[in-house]
Design a protein around this motif. Structure first.
Motif, PDB file in Angstrom:
ATOM      1  N   MET A  12     101.549  38.473  50.155  1.00 20.06           N
ATOM      2  CA  MET A  12     100.324  37.694  50.361  1.00 20.06           C
ATOM      3  C   MET A  12      99.113  38.493  49.876  1.00 20.06           C
ATOM      4  O   MET A  12      98.953  39.669  50.198  1.00 20.06           O
ATOM      5  N   VAL A  13      98.266  37.852  49.101  1.00 22.83           N
ATOM      6  CA  VAL A  13      97.043  38.472  48.608  1.00 22.83           C
ATOM      7  C   VAL A  13      95.883  38.068  49.518  1.00 22.83           C
ATOM      8  O   VAL A  13      95.638  36.882  49.733  1.00 22.83           O
ATOM      9  N   GLU A  14      95.202  39.062  50.065  1.00 26.14           N
ATOM     10  CA  GLU A  14      94.033  38.787  50.898  1.00 26.14           C
ATOM     11  C   GLU A  14      92.836  38.534  49.994  1.00 26.14           C
ATOM     12  O   GLU A  14      92.499  39.357  49.144  1.00 26.14           O
ATOM     13  N   VAL A  15      92.190  37.396  50.173  1.00 26.53           N
ATOM     14  CA  VAL A  15      91.066  37.025  49.323  1.00 26.53           C
ATOM     15  C   VAL A  15      89.971  36.377  50.160  1.00 26.53           C
ATOM     16  O   VAL A  15      90.249  35.635  51.108  1.00 26.53           O
ATOM     17  N   SER A  16      88.729  36.686  49.826  1.00 28.25           N
ATOM     18  CA  SER A  16      87.580  36.035  50.448  1.00 28.25           C
ATOM     19  C   SER A  16      86.889  35.171  49.400  1.00 28.25           C
ATOM     20  O   SER A  16      86.765  35.577  48.237  1.00 28.25           O
ATOM     21  N   VAL A  17      86.454  33.998  49.809  1.00 27.74           N
ATOM     22  CA  VAL A  17      85.699  33.113  48.930  1.00 27.74           C
ATOM     23  C   VAL A  17      84.306  32.955  49.511  1.00 27.74           C
ATOM     24  O   VAL A  17      84.139  32.432  50.622  1.00 27.74           O
ATOM     25  N   ILE A  18      83.321  33.439  48.776  1.00 27.26           N
ATOM     26  CA  ILE A  18      81.925  33.332  49.214  1.00 27.26           C
ATOM     27  C   ILE A  18      81.292  32.151  48.504  1.00 27.26           C
ATOM     28  O   ILE A  18      81.167  32.136  47.280  1.00 27.26           O
ATOM     29  N   GLY A  19      80.913  31.150  49.287  1.00 26.57           N
ATOM     30  CA  GLY A  19      80.378  29.909  48.743  1.00 26.57           C
ATOM     31  C   GLY A  19      81.406  28.808  48.883  1.00 26.57           C
ATOM     32  O   GLY A  19      82.448  28.855  48.232  1.00 26.57           O
ATOM     33  N   CYS A  20      81.123  27.821  49.720  1.00 22.99           N
ATOM     34  CA  CYS A  20      82.087  26.746  49.991  1.00 22.99           C
ATOM     35  C   CYS A  20      81.538  25.389  49.583  1.00 22.99           C
ATOM     36  O   CYS A  20      81.744  24.382  50.260  1.00 22.99           O
ATOM     37  N   GLY A  21      80.807  25.381  48.462  1.00 22.90           N
ATOM     38  CA  GLY A  21      80.337  24.116  47.898  1.00 22.90           C
ATOM     39  C   GLY A  21      81.460  23.443  47.136  1.00 22.90           C
ATOM     40  O   GLY A  21      82.637  23.641  47.430  1.00 22.90           O
ATOM     41  N   HIS A  22      81.109  22.673  46.106  1.00 22.74           N
ATOM     42  CA  HIS A  22      82.119  21.921  45.354  1.00 22.74           C
ATOM     43  C   HIS A  22      83.177  22.842  44.753  1.00 22.74           C
ATOM     44  O   HIS A  22      84.388  22.621  44.930  1.00 22.74           O
ATOM     45  N   LEU A  23      82.731  23.884  44.039  1.00 22.02           N
ATOM     46  CA  LEU A  23      83.688  24.766  43.378  1.00 22.02           C
ATOM     47  C   LEU A  23      84.411  25.656  44.383  1.00 22.02           C
ATOM     48  O   LEU A  23      85.642  25.778  44.348  1.00 22.02           O
ATOM     49  N   GLY A  24      83.670  26.278  45.281  1.00 21.25           N
ATOM     50  CA  GLY A  24      84.283  27.186  46.241  1.00 21.25           C
ATOM     51  C   GLY A  24      85.311  26.510  47.126  1.00 21.25           C
ATOM     52  O   GLY A  24      86.397  27.052  47.363  1.00 21.25           O
ATOM     53  N   SER A  25      84.999  25.317  47.595  1.00 25.10           N
ATOM     54  CA  SER A  25      85.955  24.600  48.442  1.00 25.10           C
ATOM     55  C   SER A  25      87.179  24.176  47.634  1.00 25.10           C
ATOM     56  O   SER A  25      88.305  24.159  48.155  1.00 25.10           O
ATOM     57  N   ALA A  26      86.979  23.846  46.358  1.00 27.50           N
ATOM     58  CA  ALA A  26      88.117  23.494  45.502  1.00 27.50           C
ATOM     59  C   ALA A  26      89.011  24.714  45.279  1.00 27.50           C
ATOM     60  O   ALA A  26      90.246  24.603  45.289  1.00 27.50           O
ATOM     61  N   VAL A  27      88.402  25.875  45.085  1.00 28.66           N
ATOM     62  CA  VAL A  27      89.170  27.117  44.943  1.00 28.66           C
ATOM     63  C   VAL A  27      89.996  27.369  46.203  1.00 28.66           C
ATOM     64  O   VAL A  27      91.187  27.707  46.136  1.00 28.66           O
ATOM     65  N   ILE A  28      89.372  27.192  47.348  1.00 33.05           N
ATOM     66  CA  ILE A  28      90.065  27.420  48.625  1.00 33.05           C
ATOM     67  C   ILE A  28      91.263  26.493  48.762  1.00 33.05           C
ATOM     68  O   ILE A  28      92.367  26.922  49.110  1.00 33.05           O
TER      69      ILE A  28
END
Length: 257
Positions: A1-17
């Motif tokens: 498992m790769v630990e990753v943080s996503v900063i920004g949960c707008g359109h792109l960030g939420s899609a990445v998540i």
């Protein structure tokens, strides 16, 4: 498992998540100041936080904020060279980010298809194994020189909107001739998807693929004659250039800072 943080949960960030969550290969922390944005992605992540400093501890931190938000975030983002900052902030140069964080920076430009694991992304470097795994889980990527990131931003970053528009036009023509709206949209969208898969899997040129569908005396050749006699080539060229020029303008603003 790769630990990753996503900063920004707008359109792109939420899609990445959502794209990373579907792969089931990652432990995900979501970071945003907007409580509603965090609530929307909470089912897909292991942890949410409003604190950039908390999100900064992951081996890979994905920056998915608007260009105007980059500086305030970087002011709070303390990272080590062993960590990677994968920046998806459109038109923000690598140098600008590197000067403001201690992490190893990989600049990238994906699109909203990250949500379905089918993005087209351009990156300035492949990064380490963790970064490559993340990119693979989100779709397909190519490595390009930093100087080509503005055209990549226009082509694959903005490109989905242009494709949506073309699908809308094709579907509307179907509706005009009697197809139900949902049926026309499904046929047009699936046609784009199928044609794209052929391009990706075939070793033939695009001209050859066009010719393969365009038989003498058939229906396709009649439509192709209309396209070839129209200004569609010029319109699409200007569409891409307009997006590229805007990306260049944003990049230049950061380079002057």
């Amino acid at each position: 498992m790769v630990e990753v943080s996503v900063i920004g949960c707008g359109h792109l960030g939420s899609a990445v998540i959502r794209g990373l969550a579907k792969s089931d290969n990652h432990t995900i922390t979501a970071c945003d100041l907007d409580e509603d944005a965090l609530d929307a992605v909470e089912p897909h992540v292991d942890r949410t936080t409003k604190e950039v400093r908390e999100a900064a501890s992951a081996p890979v931190v994905i920056l998915a904020v608007r260009p105007q938000t980059v500086s305030p975030v970087l002011n709070q983002l303390q990272m080590s060279p062993e960590q990677t900052l994968l920046s998806f902030a459109a038109a923000v140069p690598t140098d600008f980010i590197e000067e403001r964080t201690g992490g190893t920076v990989v600049r990238g430009m994906p699109n909203l298809a990250v949500e379905t694991g089918s993005t087209a992304a351009a990156v300035t470097a492949e990064g380490d194994e963790d970064v490559r795994n993340i990119l693979d889980d989100l779709g397909k990527y190519v490595v390009v020189d930093e100087s080509l990131m503005d055209i990549a931003t226009a082509l694959n970053g903005s490109g989905p909107a242009f494709v949506f528009y073309l699908i809308k036009i094709m579907a509307a023509a179907g509706v005009e001739s009697g197809l139900a709206e949902d049926d026309a949209a499904r046929l047009a969208a699936q046609t784009f998807k199928g044609a794209a898969e052929i391009v990706l899997q075939s070793e033939e040129s695009l001209d050859h693929l066009i010719d393969a569908v365009t038989s003498e005396g058939g229906t396709t050749i009649e439509g192709m004659e209309v396209l070839r006699e129209s200004e569609v080539d010029d319109v699409m060229e200007r569409t891409i250039r307009a997006a590229e020029e805007r990306s260049i303008e944003i990049t230049n603003d950061f380079e002057r800072d």
